[in-house]
Every structure is written in structure tokens, then in C-alpha cells.
Design a protein around this motif. Sequence first.
Motif, PDB file in Angstrom:
ATOM      1  N   SER A  29       0.837  -1.192   0.000  1.00 39.97           N
ATOM      2  CA  SER A  29       0.000   0.000   0.000  1.00 39.97           C
ATOM      3  C   SER A  29       0.881   1.254   0.000  1.00 39.97           C
ATOM      4  O   SER A  29       1.814   1.377   0.797  1.00 39.97           O
ATOM      5  CB  SER A  29      -0.883   0.001   1.255  1.00 39.97           C
ATOM      6  N   THR A  31       0.090   4.197   0.920  1.00 38.18           N
ATOM      7  CA  THR A  31      -0.085   4.949   2.169  1.00 38.18           C
ATOM      8  C   THR A  31       0.860   4.425   3.239  1.00 38.18           C
ATOM      9  O   THR A  31       1.485   5.209   3.970  1.00 38.18           O
ATOM     10  CB  THR A  31      -1.539   4.858   2.644  1.00 38.18           C
ATOM     11  N   ALA A  96      -0.456   8.105  -4.369  1.00 37.92           N
ATOM     12  CA  ALA A  96      -1.474   7.331  -3.666  1.00 37.92           C
ATOM     13  C   ALA A  96      -2.866   7.888  -3.946  1.00 37.92           C
ATOM     14  O   ALA A  96      -3.823   7.129  -4.157  1.00 37.92           O
ATOM     15  CB  ALA A  96      -1.193   7.331  -2.165  1.00 37.92           C
ATOM     16  N   TYR A  97      -2.995   9.202  -3.985  1.00 35.61           N
ATOM     17  CA  TYR A  97      -4.286   9.828  -4.256  1.00 35.61           C
ATOM     18  C   TYR A  97      -4.751   9.520  -5.676  1.00 35.61           C
ATOM     19  O   TYR A  97      -5.917   9.189  -5.907  1.00 35.61           O
ATOM     20  CB  TYR A  97      -4.194  11.345  -4.047  1.00 35.61           C
ATOM     21  N   SER A  99      -3.853   6.952  -7.520  1.00 32.73           N
ATOM     22  CA  SER A  99      -4.182   5.531  -7.561  1.00 32.73           C
ATOM     23  C   SER A  99      -5.554   5.283  -6.954  1.00 32.73           C
ATOM     24  O   SER A  99      -6.331   4.464  -7.448  1.00 32.73           O
ATOM     25  CB  SER A  99      -3.116   4.724  -6.818  1.00 32.73           C
ATOM     26  N   TRP A 100      -5.872   6.003  -5.874  1.00 29.96           N
ATOM     27  CA  TRP A 100      -7.191   5.858  -5.255  1.00 29.96           C
ATOM     28  C   TRP A 100      -8.288   6.365  -6.195  1.00 29.96           C
ATOM     29  O   TRP A 100      -9.350   5.755  -6.297  1.00 29.96           O
ATOM     30  CB  TRP A 100      -7.236   6.600  -3.924  1.00 29.96           C
ATOM     31  N   GLN A 101      -8.030   7.459  -6.882  1.00 28.10           N
ATOM     32  CA  GLN A 101      -9.026   7.976  -7.827  1.00 28.10           C
ATOM     33  C   GLN A 101      -9.291   6.995  -8.958  1.00 28.10           C
ATOM     34  O   GLN A 101     -10.436   6.813  -9.364  1.00 28.10           O
ATOM     35  CB  GLN A 101      -8.553   9.298  -8.436  1.00 28.10           C
ATOM     36  N   ARG A 104      -9.649   2.882  -6.763  1.00 28.26           N
ATOM     37  CA  ARG A 104     -10.285   2.749  -5.447  1.00 28.26           C
ATOM     38  C   ARG A 104      -9.447   1.943  -4.459  1.00 28.26           C
ATOM     39  O   ARG A 104      -9.954   1.365  -3.509  1.00 28.26           O
ATOM     40  CB  ARG A 104     -11.681   2.134  -5.558  1.00 28.26           C
ATOM     41  N   HIS A 105      -8.157   1.869  -4.699  1.00 27.36           N
ATOM     42  CA  HIS A 105      -7.186   1.335  -3.745  1.00 27.36           C
ATOM     43  C   HIS A 105      -5.825   1.915  -4.094  1.00 27.36           C
ATOM     44  O   HIS A 105      -5.641   2.470  -5.174  1.00 27.36           O
ATOM     45  CB  HIS A 105      -7.153  -0.198  -3.748  1.00 27.36           C
ATOM     46  N   ASP A 106      -4.901   1.810  -3.170  1.00 21.36           N
ATOM     47  CA  ASP A 106      -3.572   2.375  -3.423  1.00 21.36           C
ATOM     48  C   ASP A 106      -2.484   1.318  -3.377  1.00 21.36           C
ATOM     49  O   ASP A 106      -1.333   1.615  -3.104  1.00 21.36           O
ATOM     50  CB  ASP A 106      -3.271   3.511  -2.443  1.00 21.36           C
ATOM     51  N   GLU A 149      -8.386  -5.560  -9.624  1.00 19.78           N
ATOM     52  CA  GLU A 149      -9.590  -4.742  -9.429  1.00 19.78           C
ATOM     53  C   GLU A 149     -10.844  -5.591  -9.525  1.00 19.78           C
ATOM     54  O   GLU A 149     -11.852  -5.301  -8.903  1.00 19.78           O
ATOM     55  CB  GLU A 149      -9.652  -3.630 -10.459  1.00 19.78           C
TER      56      GLU A 149
END
Length: 155
Positions: A29, A31, A96-97, A99-101, A104-106, A149
Motif C-alpha cells: 500500500s 499509504t 497514492a491519491y 491511484s485511489w481515484q 479505489r485502492h492504493d 480490481e
Amino acid sequence: MIDTSPSLALVLAIVVLITVGVYLLLERSLTRVLLGFIAMSNGINLLFLVAGGAAGGAPITGQTAPEDMSDPLPQFMILTAIVLTMGISAFLLAMAYRSWQLNRHDEVQDDLEDRRVARRAAADLAAFEDSDTEVTTTLDEDAASAHDEMGGDRS
């Protein structure tokens, strides 16, 4: 004689911060990688502080006697490390942001080329041989198993 031995609490804090930082850096991850990088850099900054020796006066000529001055080099290195840590942390946070966009995970996904190299190394094959005819799975099958995913296998 001035006691220049470091405090046990500082040494313990250095060990804990660097240990936690390395452990978190090994996660998938982004994060956790970011938190590990920050913890490890703080531990290294403390290490520079302890390695700088005993505290002394301000290293300004005319204000403090030369034998009572602190060494300014560790302070400069720590200040530089703080600035670099902030820049790298901002970059990791942006990755990370993003990747989340998108996902929906990092989590960092497996690289298909890394899998191919690992499979060839496990089979003890030479690196220069053509692997297109020897591989039992296709590139599409590898991509489907690496793409998590949709709940694919990450083995």
C-alpha cells in the motif's frame, strides 16, 4: 570532562522509528510506504542529531567561544533531509491519491515483466533465450491474474 554518550531514550527511539519505517516500506500500500518513509527519515534525522555530539552554543563567531560551539554540519544535514522528505512525501501522497481515484485502492500491482523474470529464474533459464515459445501462459492470462480490481489472483 563532558559526557558525550547519547541518551538511551534517543537511541531506543531511533531503533524503533527505523525498524517501523523499514517494515512499512515493504508493504504494497502506498499509504503505508509513505508512513514508513516518514518514520524512517525521522529516525535517521534523530541519528544525525545524536551523532552530532553534545549540545553547545550557537555556531556564530563572536557570540560563542570556538571550543563551546555546536557542530553546524549535522544541523544542516537534518534541515536538508527534512526538505527532501517533505518533497518525496508530497510525491508519494500524490501517487497514492491518483491511484485511489483510478482504482479505489492504493496498492502497487505486480509487474508482468517481473513475473516473467522470476519464472525464468526459477526455471534456471538463460536470460538471452526466447521465452515466447516456452511460456505456458499467455500475456493476456498473466495480465488477467495480475489485475486485481476484478478480484483476480495475485499469485
